[in-house]
Structure formats: C-alpha cells, structure tokens
Design a protein around this motif. Sequence first.
Motif, PDB file in Angstrom:
ATOM      1  N   PHE A   4      49.452 -29.087  27.708  1.00 52.92           N
ATOM      2  CA  PHE A   4      49.202 -28.769  26.308  1.00 52.92           C
ATOM      3  C   PHE A   4      47.742 -29.040  25.947  1.00 52.92           C
ATOM      4  CE2 PHE A   4      48.997 -30.172  21.835  1.00 52.92           C
ATOM      5  CZ  PHE A   4      49.441 -29.012  21.225  1.00 52.92           C
ATOM      6  N   ASN A   5      47.125 -28.059  25.284  1.00 50.09           N
ATOM      7  CA  ASN A   5      45.751 -28.196  24.806  1.00 50.09           C
ATOM      8  C   ASN A   5      45.759 -27.970  23.291  1.00 50.09           C
ATOM      9  OD1 ASN A   5      43.014 -27.219  23.941  1.00 50.09           O
ATOM     10  ND2 ASN A   5      42.542 -27.668  26.086  1.00 50.09           N
ATOM     11  N   ALA A   6      45.479 -29.025  22.533  1.00 51.47           N
ATOM     12  CA  ALA A   6      45.597 -28.963  21.076  1.00 51.47           C
ATOM     13  C   ALA A   6      44.660 -27.916  20.473  1.00 51.47           C
ATOM     14  CB  ALA A   6      45.313 -30.336  20.473  1.00 51.47           C
ATOM     15  N   GLU A   7      43.414 -27.837  20.948  1.00 55.80           N
ATOM     16  CA  GLU A   7      42.459 -26.891  20.369  1.00 55.80           C
ATOM     17  C   GLU A   7      42.874 -25.459  20.639  1.00 55.80           C
ATOM     18  OE1 GLU A   7      40.069 -27.623  18.314  1.00 55.80           O
ATOM     19  OE2 GLU A   7      40.686 -29.717  18.456  1.00 55.80           O
ATOM     20  N   GLU A   8      43.347 -25.172  21.861  1.00 56.32           N
ATOM     21  CA  GLU A   8      43.813 -23.826  22.167  1.00 56.32           C
ATOM     22  C   GLU A   8      45.025 -23.459  21.319  1.00 56.32           C
ATOM     23  OE1 GLU A   8      44.574 -23.520  26.305  1.00 56.32           O
ATOM     24  OE2 GLU A   8      42.459 -23.666  26.909  1.00 56.32           O
ATOM     25  N   PHE A   9      45.906 -24.436  21.109  1.00 60.18           N
ATOM     26  CA  PHE A   9      47.079 -24.186  20.275  1.00 60.18           C
ATOM     27  C   PHE A   9      46.671 -23.833  18.847  1.00 60.18           C
ATOM     28  CE2 PHE A   9      50.112 -25.866  17.182  1.00 60.18           C
ATOM     29  CZ  PHE A   9      51.231 -25.131  17.502  1.00 60.18           C
ATOM     30  N   LYS A  10      45.722 -24.574  18.275  1.00 60.45           N
ATOM     31  CA  LYS A  10      45.264 -24.297  16.914  1.00 60.45           C
ATOM     32  C   LYS A  10      44.628 -22.917  16.818  1.00 60.45           C
ATOM     33  CE  LYS A  10      44.291 -29.150  15.828  1.00 60.45           C
ATOM     34  NZ  LYS A  10      43.220 -30.137  15.540  1.00 60.45           N
ATOM     35  N   ASP A  11      43.779 -22.578  17.804  1.00 56.65           N
ATOM     36  CA  ASP A  11      43.117 -21.268  17.782  1.00 56.65           C
ATOM     37  C   ASP A  11      44.145 -20.143  17.863  1.00 56.65           C
ATOM     38  OD1 ASP A  11      40.688 -22.547  17.646  1.00 56.65           O
ATOM     39  OD2 ASP A  11      40.257 -22.383  19.791  1.00 56.65           O
ATOM     40  N   ARG A  12      45.135 -20.316  18.720  1.00 56.26           N
ATOM     41  CA  ARG A  12      46.157 -19.281  18.866  1.00 56.26           C
ATOM     42  C   ARG A  12      47.006 -19.157  17.599  1.00 56.26           C
ATOM     43  NH1 ARG A  12      48.000 -21.040  23.092  1.00 56.26           N
ATOM     44  NH2 ARG A  12      49.879 -22.128  22.416  1.00 56.26           N
ATOM     45  N   PHE A  13      47.312 -20.285  16.968  1.00 59.25           N
ATOM     46  CA  PHE A  13      48.097 -20.249  15.734  1.00 59.25           C
ATOM     47  C   PHE A  13      47.340 -19.505  14.633  1.00 59.25           C
ATOM     48  CE2 PHE A  13      48.940 -22.009  11.527  1.00 59.25           C
ATOM     49  CZ  PHE A  13      50.305 -21.794  11.427  1.00 59.25           C
ATOM     50  N   PHE A  14      46.076 -19.841  14.447  1.00 59.31           N
ATOM     51  CA  PHE A  14      45.303 -19.191  13.394  1.00 59.31           C
ATOM     52  C   PHE A  14      45.142 -17.695  13.669  1.00 59.31           C
ATOM     53  CE2 PHE A  14      43.313 -23.546  12.691  1.00 59.31           C
ATOM     54  CZ  PHE A  14      44.134 -23.807  11.612  1.00 59.31           C
ATOM     55  N   ALA A  15      45.038 -17.320  14.941  1.00 62.27           N
ATOM     56  CA  ALA A  15      44.850 -15.911  15.278  1.00 62.27           C
ATOM     57  C   ALA A  15      46.132 -15.103  15.143  1.00 62.27           C
ATOM     58  CB  ALA A  15      44.310 -15.792  16.705  1.00 62.27           C
ATOM     59  N   GLU A  16      47.271 -15.717  15.478  1.00 63.24           N
ATOM     60  CA  GLU A  16      48.522 -14.964  15.565  1.00 63.24           C
ATOM     61  C   GLU A  16      49.464 -15.185  14.384  1.00 63.24           C
ATOM     62  OE1 GLU A  16      50.295 -16.057  19.235  1.00 63.24           O
ATOM     63  OE2 GLU A  16      48.664 -15.261  20.491  1.00 63.24           O
ATOM     64  N   CYS A  17      49.431 -16.354  13.771  1.00 63.63           N
ATOM     65  CA  CYS A  17      50.461 -16.711  12.796  1.00 63.63           C
ATOM     66  C   CYS A  17      49.956 -16.886  11.374  1.00 63.63           C
ATOM     67  CB  CYS A  17      51.167 -18.003  13.227  1.00 63.63           C
ATOM     68  SG  CYS A  17      51.877 -17.934  14.892  1.00 63.63           S
ATOM     69  N   LEU A  18      48.643 -16.962  11.188  1.00 63.70           N
ATOM     70  CA  LEU A  18      48.126 -17.265   9.862  1.00 63.70           C
ATOM     71  C   LEU A  18      48.445 -16.172   8.853  1.00 63.70           C
ATOM     72  CD1 LEU A  18      46.595 -19.413   8.311  1.00 63.70           C
ATOM     73  CD2 LEU A  18      44.471 -18.210   8.829  1.00 63.70           C
ATOM     74  N   SER A  19      48.328 -14.914   9.280  1.00 62.75           N
ATOM     75  CA  SER A  19      48.595 -13.816   8.350  1.00 62.75           C
ATOM     76  C   SER A  19      50.040 -13.836   7.865  1.00 62.75           C
ATOM     77  CB  SER A  19      48.289 -12.472   9.021  1.00 62.75           C
ATOM     78  OG  SER A  19      49.095 -12.299  10.177  1.00 62.75           O
ATOM     79  N   GLU A  20      50.956 -14.203   8.747  1.00 64.28           N
ATOM     80  CA  GLU A  20      52.361 -14.308   8.343  1.00 64.28           C
ATOM     81  C   GLU A  20      52.567 -15.497   7.416  1.00 64.28           C
ATOM     82  OE1 GLU A  20      56.755 -15.080  10.395  1.00 64.28           O
ATOM     83  OE2 GLU A  20      54.998 -14.641  11.630  1.00 64.28           O
ATOM     84  N   ALA A  21      51.866 -16.601   7.694  1.00 65.24           N
ATOM     85  CA  ALA A  21      52.047 -17.812   6.901  1.00 65.24           C
ATOM     86  C   ALA A  21      51.587 -17.637   5.460  1.00 65.24           C
ATOM     87  CB  ALA A  21      51.296 -18.974   7.545  1.00 65.24           C
ATOM     88  N   ILE A  22      50.583 -16.783   5.222  1.00 64.73           N
ATOM     89  CA  ILE A  22      50.049 -16.626   3.867  1.00 64.73           C
ATOM     90  C   ILE A  22      50.670 -15.438   3.145  1.00 64.73           C
ATOM     91  CG2 ILE A  22      47.851 -17.667   4.513  1.00 64.73           C
ATOM     92  CD1 ILE A  22      46.630 -14.918   4.623  1.00 64.73           C
ATOM     93  N   SER A  23      51.632 -14.766   3.768  1.00 60.28           N
ATOM     94  CA  SER A  23      52.296 -13.640   3.124  1.00 60.28           C
ATOM     95  C   SER A  23      53.432 -14.169   2.262  1.00 60.28           C
ATOM     96  CB  SER A  23      52.840 -12.668   4.177  1.00 60.28           C
ATOM     97  OG  SER A  23      53.542 -11.617   3.566  1.00 60.28           O
ATOM     98  N   THR A  24      53.236 -14.181   0.942  1.00 61.05           N
ATOM     99  CA  THR A  24      54.237 -14.736   0.026  1.00 61.05           C
ATOM    100  C   THR A  24      54.713 -13.721  -1.013  1.00 61.05           C
ATOM    101  OG1 THR A  24      52.506 -15.513  -1.485  1.00 61.05           O
ATOM    102  CG2 THR A  24      53.200 -17.018   0.261  1.00 61.05           C
ATOM    103  N   GLN A  25      54.325 -12.475  -0.876  1.00 63.70           N
ATOM    104  CA  GLN A  25      54.642 -11.512  -1.921  1.00 63.70           C
ATOM    105  C   GLN A  25      56.125 -11.182  -2.005  1.00 63.70           C
ATOM    106  OE1 GLN A  25      52.431 -10.553  -4.241  1.00 63.70           O
ATOM    107  NE2 GLN A  25      51.176 -12.071  -3.181  1.00 63.70           N
ATOM    108  N   ASP A  26      56.891 -11.466  -0.930  1.00 64.49           N
ATOM    109  CA  ASP A  26      58.324 -11.199  -0.996  1.00 64.49           C
ATOM    110  C   ASP A  26      59.076 -12.315  -1.700  1.00 64.49           C
ATOM    111  OD1 ASP A  26      58.073 -13.170   0.855  1.00 64.49           O
ATOM    112  OD2 ASP A  26      59.293 -12.202   2.401  1.00 64.49           O
ATOM    113  N   GLY A  27      58.370 -13.367  -2.113  1.00 66.67           N
ATOM    114  CA  GLY A  27      59.006 -14.443  -2.853  1.00 66.67           C
ATOM    115  C   GLY A  27      59.643 -15.506  -1.994  1.00 66.67           C
ATOM    116  N   ARG A  28      59.697 -15.309  -0.683  1.00 67.89           N
ATOM    117  CA  ARG A  28      60.373 -16.279   0.183  1.00 67.89           C
ATOM    118  C   ARG A  28      59.358 -17.311   0.676  1.00 67.89           C
ATOM    119  NH1 ARG A  28      64.620 -12.547   3.691  1.00 67.89           N
ATOM    120  NH2 ARG A  28      65.383 -11.330   1.929  1.00 67.89           N
ATOM    121  N   VAL A  29      58.995 -18.207  -0.214  1.00 68.75           N
ATOM    122  CA  VAL A  29      57.969 -19.187   0.093  1.00 68.75           C
ATOM    123  C   VAL A  29      58.587 -20.451   0.677  1.00 68.75           C
ATOM    124  CG1 VAL A  29      56.065 -20.523  -0.852  1.00 68.75           C
ATOM    125  CG2 VAL A  29      56.562 -18.251  -1.764  1.00 68.75           C
TER     126      VAL A  29
END
Length: 309
Positions: free
Chosen positions: A187-212
């Motif tokens: 496990f590499n913490a920095e690689e994990f953070k970079d991958r999360f921000f690249a792949e999952c951030l857009s989904e995490a900030i999508s709140t327009q459907d109301g399911r926050v």
Amino acid sequence: MAELEKLADDLLTQPWISVRIGDSPFLLKATFSDTAYKLMLWDHSSVWWEEMNSDDLKERAQELNKRLKAPVAAFCRYLREAVSPLLRGGGGDPLPGFICERARNLLSISLRSELSGVPFYWTFRCTEAPMGMVSHHMICPLLNMMQALHRQTLDLMMLLERKDAEILDYKENGATLSRDRLETETFNAEEFKDRFFAECLSEAISTQDGRVFNSELQNLYTMIAAAKGKRKRGQDSGEEDDGNPQSSLGDKQNVTSAETKEDDVTLTPEGTSKVKNQAPKSLRTSAAARNSVFSTAKQKKKKSKGIFS
C-alpha cells in the motif's frame, strides 16, 4: 415553550434525509410531538424551516379545513404519519400527495389527503432559516464529520501499513500464498490519494440528485450531534469535558491512533519472528486463519522460494 425547546434538541439529533418533493431534491429533517412539530429543508441553495405549536396547528387546521373538526393531537399525529415515508428515505421517487411551491421568501409544501374519509389539506410554510440555525444544524456538524472521517482515513492507512509489515515478515520467513489471486501490492498512501482524486472525486461532489447522506453518514451525523448535545448538557451542569465531540466516537471506531504505531519486526536466533509492541488482540490472526492463506515452507539453510520471491 418547554415543548418547543425539547423539539429543538430532538431536531438537532435527527439526520438529514434525501427526499424528492415534486421534481425538486431536498434534504429534510423533522420531529413531531403530540401537539407540535419542527422541520428543516435544504434545497441545495437555502435552508428553510418551520415550527408550529398547539395554537398554531389549531389555527391553520381551521383555516385549511373548515369542515373538519378534530383535536390538535389528531392533526399532528396524521401529519407525522404523512411525513414518515419521507423520513424513511425517499430520495429516489417523489412521494404522492406533496406539492412544492416557491415564492421569494417562502417555501410551501402542500399536502392533499384524507383524514377519516374527509378531504384533508395542509401546507408547511417554511421561511429561510437564520444563519445561526444553519450553522448549528449543518455547517458545524459537517465540519465535525469531516474531521472524524479524516481521522478514520489516517488510522486505516496506518493499519494497512502494519498489515504490509506483517506480510513482509511472513515472506522473509519463507511463507507462500496458497492462492495467487490473494497477492496484493504494498500500500502506498500517496498513490492511493492521487488515484482517488483522479477517479472518484467527480462522483463524490455530484449532489444534484439529492442523495447526499447515505445511512453511514446519517449515523455519523447523529453520533456527532448527540455527542455535542451531551457535552453541552455537561457544561451546563458544571461537568468537565475535553471539548472534542470526536472523543465520544472513540468507542465506535475499531482503530485508534494508539494502535497504529508501526511495530519493529525482528527475527530470533531460532528463525521465528518476534514483534515488539505487539499489535492489539483485534489485529492478531489466529494460527488456523493464517494456515488457510499461508503455507509456511520447511526451514532450510537458504530461504525457500515461493510466490513472494
């Protein structure tokens, strides 16, 4: 007034629920007593609220239902039953019977139904919540949630590092995996953070459907609100408190920072592994569980070679 104060305390511990009213997504929280209610709504732009006591309920019931005679408790009980499906989580489909109307400084949620076979009408007339209320019910709890989740993430990362050190010790002592598909990279913490921000951030900030708020976030919100309420009551009664709402969450977390300090792994002259500052019992693996994944090679002068080689 005492009843409304009790409702105010209860409302604080109620989680935000994702709902749809008409075509509009909202976050909703509400609480009811026998003769009063308080509710809050967030429409992704403003926070709205309404509170009604017994006299207010009686007056509005007479205004909207002139032919319907019933005690205030009956009206309040029926409203609680009507809103209950929303409070159970109706973020997907809009609930029939509710209509949302907006004015400049008013958000109206109208209900059309039947009470004892007679048409029943009700309108929740919500005004914009004051900033202090928004801070109390949304901003401060969300900041506390961010802090708690960040702490949890750090603890989990350190736990993964401990597990990698444990696996490395097995490999250095000749252990091999019985199933190739179980092999993982270190496990590499920095690689994990970079991958999360690249792949999952857009989904995490999508709140327009109301399911926050999912159920886990709702539980965390409730725990933090309850902890802050307990701390406030302790301060009011003169009891000391550490001032950190996260402190009462410690019993709920499986990993603490005291358990995440990296151990020093050494080998004894007999070739067996020895761990300083041995990990907590919850992190130890029984011999039977280890044998199901690792098959330890017979000790030789040279290290045996396996899938870890």
